[in-house]
Design a protein around this motif. Structure first.
Motif, short mmCIF file in Angstrom:
data_model
loop_
_atom_site.label_atom_id
_atom_site.label_comp_id
_atom_site.label_asym_id
_atom_site.label_seq_id
_atom_site.Cartn_x
_atom_site.Cartn_y
_atom_site.Cartn_z
N LEU A 160 6.82 11.82 29.40
CA LEU A 160 7.86 12.44 28.58
C LEU A 160 9.21 12.45 29.31
CD1 LEU A 160 5.69 15.35 27.13
CD2 LEU A 160 6.67 13.46 25.83
N ARG A 161 9.19 12.66 30.61
CA ARG A 161 10.45 12.66 31.36
C ARG A 161 11.07 11.27 31.36
NH1 ARG A 161 11.31 16.71 36.34
NH2 ARG A 161 11.15 18.58 35.08
N ARG A 162 10.24 10.26 31.58
CA ARG A 162 10.78 8.90 31.59
C ARG A 162 11.32 8.53 30.21
NH1 ARG A 162 6.60 8.07 35.27
NH2 ARG A 162 5.09 7.71 33.64
N SER A 163 10.67 9.05 29.19
CA SER A 163 11.06 8.66 27.84
C SER A 163 12.26 9.42 27.31
CB SER A 163 9.88 8.86 26.88
OG SER A 163 8.78 8.12 27.30
N THR A 164 12.52 10.61 27.86
CA THR A 164 13.63 11.41 27.33
C THR A 164 14.81 11.47 28.28
OG1 THR A 164 12.70 13.40 28.31
CG2 THR A 164 12.11 12.94 26.02
N ASN A 165 14.55 11.29 29.57
CA ASN A 165 15.58 11.47 30.59
C ASN A 165 16.17 12.88 30.53
OD1 ASN A 165 16.93 10.52 32.80
ND2 ASN A 165 18.65 9.68 31.64
N ASP A 166 15.33 13.83 30.13
CA ASP A 166 15.80 15.21 29.94
C ASP A 166 14.63 16.13 30.32
OD1 ASP A 166 16.37 17.72 28.91
OD2 ASP A 166 17.38 16.94 27.13
N ALA A 167 14.74 16.73 31.51
CA ALA A 167 13.61 17.50 32.04
C ALA A 167 13.24 18.68 31.13
CB ALA A 167 13.94 18.01 33.44
N ALA A 168 14.27 19.36 30.61
CA ALA A 168 13.99 20.54 29.77
C ALA A 168 13.29 20.12 28.48
CB ALA A 168 15.30 21.26 29.46
N LEU A 169 13.79 19.05 27.88
CA LEU A 169 13.16 18.58 26.64
C LEU A 169 11.73 18.11 26.93
CD1 LEU A 169 13.28 17.78 23.64
CD2 LEU A 169 14.26 15.59 24.34
N ALA A 170 11.56 17.41 28.04
CA ALA A 170 10.23 16.90 28.39
C ALA A 170 9.25 18.06 28.57
CB ALA A 170 10.30 16.06 29.66
N ASP A 171 9.68 19.12 29.24
CA ASP A 171 8.79 20.26 29.45
C ASP A 171 8.46 20.96 28.13
OD1 ASP A 171 8.73 19.70 32.09
OD2 ASP A 171 10.00 21.35 32.74
N ASP A 172 9.47 21.04 27.27
CA ASP A 172 9.24 21.64 25.96
C ASP A 172 8.23 20.81 25.16
OD1 ASP A 172 9.74 23.44 23.85
OD2 ASP A 172 11.04 21.96 22.90
N LEU A 173 8.39 19.49 25.21
CA LEU A 173 7.46 18.61 24.48
C LEU A 173 6.06 18.67 25.08
CD1 LEU A 173 9.73 15.47 23.88
CD2 LEU A 173 9.01 17.17 22.20
N LEU A 174 6.01 18.83 26.41
CA LEU A 174 4.71 18.93 27.07
C LEU A 174 3.98 20.19 26.60
CD1 LEU A 174 2.77 17.80 29.21
CD2 LEU A 174 3.92 19.24 30.89
N GLN A 175 4.72 21.28 26.51
CA GLN A 175 4.12 22.53 26.05
C GLN A 175 3.63 22.37 24.61
OE1 GLN A 175 6.83 25.82 25.82
NE2 GLN A 175 5.21 27.32 26.03
N GLN A 176 4.46 21.75 23.78
CA GLN A 176 4.05 21.54 22.38
C GLN A 176 2.83 20.62 22.29
OE1 GLN A 176 7.09 20.56 19.48
NE2 GLN A 176 8.64 21.27 20.91
N THR A 177 2.78 19.64 23.18
CA THR A 177 1.63 18.72 23.18
C THR A 177 0.34 19.49 23.43
OG1 THR A 177 3.01 16.92 23.99
CG2 THR A 177 0.64 16.66 24.24
N PHE A 178 0.37 20.35 24.45
CA PHE A 178 -0.86 21.10 24.76
C PHE A 178 -1.21 22.10 23.65
CE2 PHE A 178 -0.34 19.56 29.13
CZ PHE A 178 -1.65 19.18 29.37
#
Lengths: 172, 206
Positions: free
Chosen positions: A27-45
């Protein structure tokens, strides 16, 4: 995942430990946005949790998790009205790939590769990312995007040809 | 790339607070919903009786069997979450409607009595009502459980309910006329399939 789908809540933590780092990297590589990536990771789980009952018996958890993360990623990029091409940090993606050319390439070459990657059709770039960067097998990557392994092989091959790089360690 | 432990603790706490059915709970709820839907359709057929009209009983039985087989297949297919071929799923969704369309074409080959739109309405409404009951029951059972492809899975569930309703009304309706079949039966099945499908895409999303 099998125990978790059957209702063993304690199985969530090992599941998290096994998947979080990989998904976060994707997600980090795909968004280049750490906050967004962490948010998406949380939503994924959370989605995996809510949808655990529909996880297929003896299914493969990695493609399932990647597919959920990818779907959330595409929704997020669409919501931000940004094309995935624009959101991709292509240089990091290329450096992350098992890609000797990128490792030895100079700044100019890397810029050229990044430009080529940005111009790839979305499905070819996704194939490259899942197979080369994330290290999924063709079958796993195919399951993530809902294609056949043959189609995935073809897409990845076209991405390699377009980028002018080899298929892997052995044939680079 | 390790995650901070407080971040993980927060996620674990949120997961614990979020309700989520287990696989056996979902299977049981789906079975109950399918039973309700089938029971209502069976009650309808039982109340009105099977009226073959000029149709061969074998033809009736074959069409009903094929449609119900697709209903079972679509319902079964909708229990999994990761498919390798969305195109195959789309074909599966379309199958019950293709069978109904084939019946309409078959009816067009025979003698055609005068068609009246007023006569189509009861079959259309009954198909909508029966499919709606089945659809609502199945959506209630499966709400919030699909993390990946809610639209495709919703259409599978919708096709299943439309097929059951279509088969029930087909058995009870003696009219052999292709426009009546296309509007009252195929139209009703497509309408209920579309409505349930759209509702499902929203309701079953995890």
């Amino acid at each position: 995942m099998e125990r978790y789908a059957q209702g063993d809540d304690a199985a969530f933590e090992p599941l998290y430990e096994g998947l979080a780092a990989r998904l976060r990297g994707f997600l980090r590589r795909s968004t280049n946005d750490a906050a967004l990536a962490d948010d998406l990771l949380q939503q994924t789980f959370l989605r995996m949790h809510r949808g655990r009952a529909s996880f297929e018996r003896n299914g493969a958890v990695i493609p399932w998790a990647y597919a959920i993360a990818r779907r959330l990623l595409l929704d997020a990029l669409r919501t931000r009205r940004r094309k995935p091409e624009a959101a991709l940090p292509n240089e990091e993606l290329l450096r992350s790939a098992d890609n000797p050319e990128a490792r030895v390439a100079g700044r100019e070459d890397l810029d050229q590769l990044s430009a080529k990657l940005a111009k790839l059709p979305e499905e070819h770039r996704t194939a490259f990312e899942l197979v080369r960067v994330e290290g999924l097998s063709l079958a796993e990557a195919a399951a993530v995007v809902g294609a056949t392994p043959t189609a995935m092989k073809m897409r990845a091959h076209r991405a390699y040809v377009a980028l002018g790089i080899g298929h892997g360690k052995g044939d680079a | 790339m390790s995650m901070p432990s407080e971040w993980k603790a927060k996620l674990v706490a949120e997961v614990k607070q979020t309700p989520s059915p287990t696989r056996s709970e979902l299977r049981r709820k789906t079975a109950i919903a399918a039973t309700i839907g089938l029971a209502v359709s069976a009650l309808f057929v039982g109340r009105h009786g099977i009226d073959p009209g000029p149709r061969e009983p074998f033809f009736l039985a074959a069409v009903a069997f094929i449609i119900l087989s697709f209903a079972a297949r679509t319902l079964f297919a909708a229990t999994g979450s990761l498919w390798t071929s969305p195109r195959g799923t789309q074909r599966l969704v379309a199958m019950p409607y293709v069978v109904l369309a084939a019946v309409a074409v078959a009816y067009a080959q025979g003698p055609t009595p005068p068609h009246s739109l007023r006569g189509d309405v009861p079959c259309l409404l009954t198909t909508l009502a029966l499919g709606g009951v089945f659809g609502v029951a199945i959506l209630f059972a499966r709400r919030g459980t699909e993390p990946l492809r809610p639209l495709l899975k919703g259409l599978l569930l919708a096709s299943s309910s439309a097929a059951v309703a279509g088969a029930a009304v087909f058995l009870a309706c003696p009219v052999v006329e292709h426009w009546h079949f296309a509007i009252g039966h195929l139209g009703g099945a497509l309408a209920v399939g579309g409505l349930v499908g759209v509702a499902a895409a929203r309701l079953i999303r995890a």
